[in-house]
Design a protein around this motif. Structure first.
Motif, short mmCIF file in Angstrom:
data_model
loop_
_atom_site.label_atom_id
_atom_site.label_comp_id
_atom_site.label_asym_id
_atom_site.label_seq_id
_atom_site.Cartn_x
_atom_site.Cartn_y
_atom_site.Cartn_z
N GLN A 28 -7.51 -1.87 4.95
CA GLN A 28 -6.11 -1.44 4.38
C GLN A 28 -6.20 -0.79 3.05
O GLN A 28 -7.26 -1.01 2.55
N PRO A 30 -5.10 0.23 -1.00
CA PRO A 30 -4.42 -0.54 -1.98
C PRO A 30 -3.10 -0.49 -1.89
O PRO A 30 -2.43 0.45 -1.71
N GLU A 31 -2.29 -1.52 -2.44
CA GLU A 31 -1.07 -1.84 -2.56
C GLU A 31 -0.64 -1.23 -3.88
O GLU A 31 -1.31 -1.47 -4.81
N THR A 32 0.22 -0.36 -3.82
CA THR A 32 0.88 0.12 -5.19
C THR A 32 2.22 -0.48 -5.72
O THR A 32 2.52 -0.30 -6.88
N LEU A 33 2.86 -1.19 -4.97
CA LEU A 33 4.06 -2.04 -5.48
C LEU A 33 3.72 -3.28 -6.12
O LEU A 33 2.86 -4.10 -5.42
N LYS A 46 -0.10 -10.35 2.17
CA LYS A 46 -1.08 -9.41 2.78
C LYS A 46 -2.15 -10.12 3.60
O LYS A 46 -2.34 -11.20 3.23
N THR A 51 -9.44 -4.17 1.52
CA THR A 51 -9.15 -2.99 0.79
C THR A 51 -10.23 -1.83 0.79
O THR A 51 -11.37 -2.27 0.32
N PHE A 67 -0.21 3.70 9.38
CA PHE A 67 0.71 3.55 8.03
C PHE A 67 2.10 3.61 8.70
O PHE A 67 2.50 4.18 9.67
N GLN A 77 1.80 4.55 -0.53
CA GLN A 77 0.51 3.72 -0.80
C GLN A 77 -0.68 4.77 -0.03
O GLN A 77 -1.75 4.78 -0.43
N ALA A 80 -0.97 7.91 -1.67
CA ALA A 80 -1.96 7.73 -3.08
C ALA A 80 -3.20 7.38 -2.77
O ALA A 80 -4.29 7.93 -3.59
N PHE A 81 -3.59 6.98 -1.56
CA PHE A 81 -4.97 6.65 -0.97
C PHE A 81 -5.76 8.29 -0.80
O PHE A 81 -6.69 8.51 -1.26
#
Length: 192
Positions: A28, A30-33, A46, A51, A67, A77, A80-81
């Motif tokens: 997965q 990375p989470e941004t929130l 999660k 990750t 996604f 997210q 951003a990746f």
């Protein structure tokens, strides 16, 4: 956020693993929130899926990106990746690797086609070979009696408010995509 992409990913993994000699790893991004925001949105914890870092992409013979969508495009997210892969892009380290996509949208007009179309630009800049599922899923691609996500671009589902889960037909397309993609990635690796 609600596990729809994870369910499709698990089916894709099963399909790809059914091809002899293929090893499949789930990751997965990375989470941004912040955790507090996720809690207010009702997101479950999660999963224990590791990750991924951009450099790990270079180890794969092929990659299927999955996604959820936001406003007809990949979620922030995932974007951003992809934005963090600039070093790989500069060196064209992913060029020639097969890539596929799958997705979850909130509604029928929520991006079942625009999301893949806007994602292909990421793959193209990296020089990746886009492998769509096409109409290889057969009659399942033409189902009209039940709600079905997905398209010739890749497997998909409709999440709605989060309570609707992927249907057996949608999971079947995900399994098929995994198997189909793995077969092509294996052929490409063998011809290199």
């Amino acid at each position: 956020m609600y596990g729809h992409v994870a369910k499709l990913a698990q089916e894709i993994q099963k399909g790809a693993s059914s091809v002899e000699g293929v090893e499949v790893k789930l990751f997965q991004v990375p989470e941004t929130l912040p955790t507090e925001v996720l809690g207010k949105m009702g997101a479950p914890p999660k999963t224990e899926v590791p990750t991924i870092t951009p450099s790990e992409l270079t180890e794969a013979d092929g990659i299927i990106f999955g996604f959820p969508t936001r406003f007809g495009m990949m979620a922030a997210q995932m974007k951003a990746f992809f934005d963090s892969t600039g070093g790989l892009w500069r060196g064209q380290e992913l060029a020639g690797k097969p890539a596929g996509i799958f997705y979850s949208t909130g509604s029928q007009g929520g991006g079942q086609e625009t999301t893949p179309l806007t994602t292909i630009t990421q793959l193209v800049h990296h020089g990746m070979i886009f492998v769509p599922v096409g109409y290889t899923f057969g009659a399942g691609m033409f189902e009209m009696e039940q709600i079905k996500g997905g398209s010739p671009y890749g497997a998909g589902t409709f999440a709605g408010d989060g309570s609707r889960q992927p249907s057996e037909l949608e999971l079947g397309q995900a399994f098929h995509q995994g198997k189909y993609f793995a077969g092509i990635a294996k052929k490409l690796k063998g011809s290199a």
